[in-house]
Write a protein that holds these residues in place. Structure first.
Motif, PDB file in Angstrom:
ATOM      1  N   LEU A 113       0.809  -1.218   0.000  1.00 42.28           N
ATOM      2  CA  LEU A 113       0.000   0.000   0.000  1.00 42.28           C
ATOM      3  C   LEU A 113       0.848   1.277   0.000  1.00 42.28           C
ATOM      4  O   LEU A 113       0.802   2.085   0.949  1.00 42.28           O
ATOM      5  N   PRO A 114       1.636   1.495  -1.060  1.00 40.45           N
ATOM      6  CA  PRO A 114       2.411   2.732  -1.132  1.00 40.45           C
ATOM      7  C   PRO A 114       1.490   3.944  -1.203  1.00 40.45           C
ATOM      8  O   PRO A 114       0.323   3.840  -1.588  1.00 40.45           O
ATOM      9  N   ASP A 115       2.023   5.090  -0.841  1.00 41.65           N
ATOM     10  CA  ASP A 115       1.227   6.314  -0.862  1.00 41.65           C
ATOM     11  C   ASP A 115       0.889   6.756  -2.282  1.00 41.65           C
ATOM     12  O   ASP A 115      -0.175   7.333  -2.520  1.00 41.65           O
ATOM     13  N   TYR A 116       1.814   6.476  -3.215  1.00 40.04           N
ATOM     14  CA  TYR A 116       1.612   6.879  -4.607  1.00 40.04           C
ATOM     15  C   TYR A 116       1.974   5.724  -5.539  1.00 40.04           C
ATOM     16  O   TYR A 116       2.847   4.901  -5.219  1.00 40.04           O
ATOM     17  N   VAL A 117       1.325   5.697  -6.692  1.00 41.38           N
ATOM     18  CA  VAL A 117       1.609   4.709  -7.726  1.00 41.38           C
ATOM     19  C   VAL A 117       1.730   5.436  -9.057  1.00 41.38           C
ATOM     20  O   VAL A 117       0.908   6.309  -9.378  1.00 41.38           O
ATOM     21  N   PHE A 118       2.759   5.084  -9.819  1.00 39.75           N
ATOM     22  CA  PHE A 118       2.978   5.692 -11.136  1.00 39.75           C
ATOM     23  C   PHE A 118       3.237   4.582 -12.139  1.00 39.75           C
ATOM     24  O   PHE A 118       4.080   3.705 -11.910  1.00 39.75           O
ATOM     25  N   VAL A 119       2.483   4.584 -13.237  1.00 37.66           N
ATOM     26  CA  VAL A 119       2.662   3.620 -14.320  1.00 37.66           C
ATOM     27  C   VAL A 119       2.736   4.384 -15.629  1.00 37.66           C
ATOM     28  O   VAL A 119       1.939   5.300 -15.865  1.00 37.66           O
ATOM     29  N   GLU A 120       3.696   4.020 -16.477  1.00 37.21           N
ATOM     30  CA  GLU A 120       3.822   4.627 -17.806  1.00 37.21           C
ATOM     31  C   GLU A 120       3.961   3.514 -18.831  1.00 37.21           C
ATOM     32  O   GLU A 120       4.649   2.521 -18.581  1.00 37.21           O
ATOM     33  N   ASN A 121       3.252   3.665 -19.964  1.00 38.30           N
ATOM     34  CA  ASN A 121       3.346   2.662 -21.011  1.00 38.30           C
ATOM     35  C   ASN A 121       2.883   3.284 -22.320  1.00 38.30           C
ATOM     36  O   ASN A 121       2.611   4.493 -22.382  1.00 38.30           O
ATOM     37  N   VAL A 122       2.780   2.464 -23.348  1.00 37.62           N
ATOM     38  CA  VAL A 122       2.319   2.972 -24.647  1.00 37.62           C
ATOM     39  C   VAL A 122       0.798   3.084 -24.645  1.00 37.62           C
ATOM     40  O   VAL A 122       0.115   2.372 -23.909  1.00 37.62           O
ATOM     41  N   PRO A 123       0.224   3.974 -25.468  1.00 41.56           N
ATOM     42  CA  PRO A 123      -1.233   4.121 -25.503  1.00 41.56           C
ATOM     43  C   PRO A 123      -1.971   2.833 -25.826  1.00 41.56           C
ATOM     44  O   PRO A 123      -3.118   2.657 -25.407  1.00 41.56           O
ATOM     45  N   GLY A 124      -1.336   1.905 -26.565  1.00 40.73           N
ATOM     46  CA  GLY A 124      -1.986   0.654 -26.911  1.00 40.73           C
ATOM     47  C   GLY A 124      -2.426  -0.150 -25.713  1.00 40.73           C
ATOM     48  O   GLY A 124      -3.324  -0.991 -25.798  1.00 40.73           O
ATOM     49  N   MET A 125      -1.818   0.095 -24.565  1.00 40.70           N
ATOM     50  CA  MET A 125      -2.207  -0.603 -23.348  1.00 40.70           C
ATOM     51  C   MET A 125      -3.661  -0.295 -22.989  1.00 40.70           C
ATOM     52  O   MET A 125      -4.372  -1.127 -22.431  1.00 40.70           O
ATOM     53  N   GLN A 126      -4.112   0.919 -23.324  1.00 43.86           N
ATOM     54  CA  GLN A 126      -5.466   1.334 -22.995  1.00 43.86           C
ATOM     55  C   GLN A 126      -6.480   0.854 -24.032  1.00 43.86           C
ATOM     56  O   GLN A 126      -7.669   0.751 -23.747  1.00 43.86           O
ATOM     57  N   ARG A 127      -6.002   0.557 -25.233  1.00 49.32           N
ATOM     58  CA  ARG A 127      -6.920   0.174 -26.297  1.00 49.32           C
ATOM     59  C   ARG A 127      -7.455  -1.244 -26.148  1.00 49.32           C
ATOM     60  O   ARG A 127      -8.409  -1.624 -26.807  1.00 49.32           O
ATOM     61  N   ILE A 128      -6.810  -2.040 -25.284  1.00 41.62           N
ATOM     62  CA  ILE A 128      -7.280  -3.406 -25.085  1.00 41.62           C
ATOM     63  C   ILE A 128      -8.530  -3.351 -24.207  1.00 41.62           C
ATOM     64  O   ILE A 128      -8.480  -2.957 -23.057  1.00 41.62           O
ATOM     65  N   LYS A 129      -9.653  -3.720 -24.762  1.00 43.89           N
ATOM     66  CA  LYS A 129     -10.943  -3.534 -24.095  1.00 43.89           C
ATOM     67  C   LYS A 129     -11.274  -4.703 -23.164  1.00 43.89           C
ATOM     68  O   LYS A 129     -10.609  -5.739 -23.151  1.00 43.89           O
TER      69      LYS A 129
END
Length: 348
Positions: A113-129
């Protein structure tokens, strides 16, 4: 209050360097690539680094590293290749196992349970429905009490001299958090940073040459035919400018795709997005704007906004891969500053 950074899938350290420049404190990093580990360890000698696959990592190690007097930030910028356009339409039986890496990262978030979470990736990661890895990860954050923001950011809007669209997830257990506002653009306070701004001061070198005084200012060699091709490419030009005898057979037969390959970068605009083959003339618009070669390792790193004293190790191909996979340092710095400001407001 200090914010301690735990960098999973650290690669060579682009995220950690950006967060460090924003005043955060990298304390832990993990990656399975040996060359990346050498690069990271050299540039962050005081950080506890583990050479391990996250699927094999004994997470109990983190207990002794987490100081509950400080805030914690877990960042998980997993390898992006499984989420590129070429991979988003594969049958379920052929799904790249690297997609599950975010699930392993999510388990660590749930445990500590960290105080903050940061994730970065390519936009295609969001396109997977549907029931995708990202959707499950985001839903689990909600269940754990995090407030999340997910969106696509344009790196050039934050001063990165590169047209690099990225998906970012930012989450906190302490109220809501927003993305930093863009600072660069035609209608903003600063113009886009350019290739000229970031690499024009490096001294000339030839293809295959290494500069004796500037670390990593090394350019890949060129075959005789490719040397002729770059010499026939004018400033801002591409393969369409070549005489007929220099064209590839596939282009002679009418193929019109991949128009950027073999092209020169433009001095007075952002570069196209750097890839893991960013020092290869035949893999993108990676030709130097003036000199007859592709950009060097040092120039590629600079376009990813690494400081000039940041050293890279491994083969030339490995160094290019490390740079192409990295989160642009200035992008990470901007988000790190946003996290620091959020923590300061909460403390105040």
């Amino acid at each position: 209050m200090s914010i301690d950074v735990f960098d999973f899938f650290s690669g060579c350290g682009g995220t950690s360097k950006g967060f460090e420049l924003a005043g955060l404190r990298p304390v832990f990093a993990l990656d399975f690539d040996e060359a990346s580990s050498e690069t990271f360890r050299c540039n962050f000698p005081d950080v506890e680094f583990y050479l391990s696959d996250i699927t094999q990592f004994d997470s109990r190690i983190l207990r002794d590293l987490i100081d509950r007097k400080n805030l914690t930030l877990f960042c998980g910028c997993a390898p992006c290749q499984p989420f590129t356009r070429q991979n988003t339409r594969k049958p379920e039986s052929q799904v790249d196992p690297r997609r599950s890496l975010l699930t392993y990262f999510g388990a660590l978030v749930a445990r500590y349970l960290p105080d903050y979470v940061f994730v970065e990736n390519v936009p295609g990661m969001q396109r997977i429905k549907g029931n995708s890895t990202l959707n499950r990860f985001s839903s689990n954050l909600d269940k754990l009490g995090y407030s999340s923001r997910i969106g696509i950011v344009e790196s050039q809007g934050y001063g990165v001299p590169q047209r690099r669209r990225r998906l970012v997830l930012l989450a906190t257990r302490h109220g809501s958090i927003s993305f930093p506002r863009e600072t660069h653009g035609s209608e903003l306070e600063k113009p886009y940073a350019t290739v000229r701004d970031w690499i024009s001061d490096f001294p000339p070198i030839a293809a295959g040459e290494t500069h004796p005084d500037i670390p990593n200012h090394q350019a890949a060699n060129l075959s005789e035919i490719n040397l002729k091709r770059i010499m026939a490419t004018p400033p801002e030009g591409s393969r369409s400018d070549w005489p007929e005898e220099l064209h590839l057979d596939c282009h002679k037969s009418g193929y019109s795709g991949h128009t950027d390959v073999y092209g020169r970068m433009r001095w007075d605009g952002p570069a196209t997005g750097l890839t893991t083959r960013c020092i290869s003339l035949s893999n993108g618009r990676f030709g130097h704007p003036e000199q007859n070669r592709a950009i060097s390792i040092r120039e590629a790193a600079s376009l990813q906004t690494f400081p000039t004293d940041f050293r890279f190790f491994g083969s030339l191909g490995s160094q290019a891969k490390q740079i192409g996979n990295a989160v642009p340092v200035l992008l990470a710095k901007t988000f790190g500053a946003q996290i620091a400001d959020h923590a300061a407001e909460r403390a105040g």
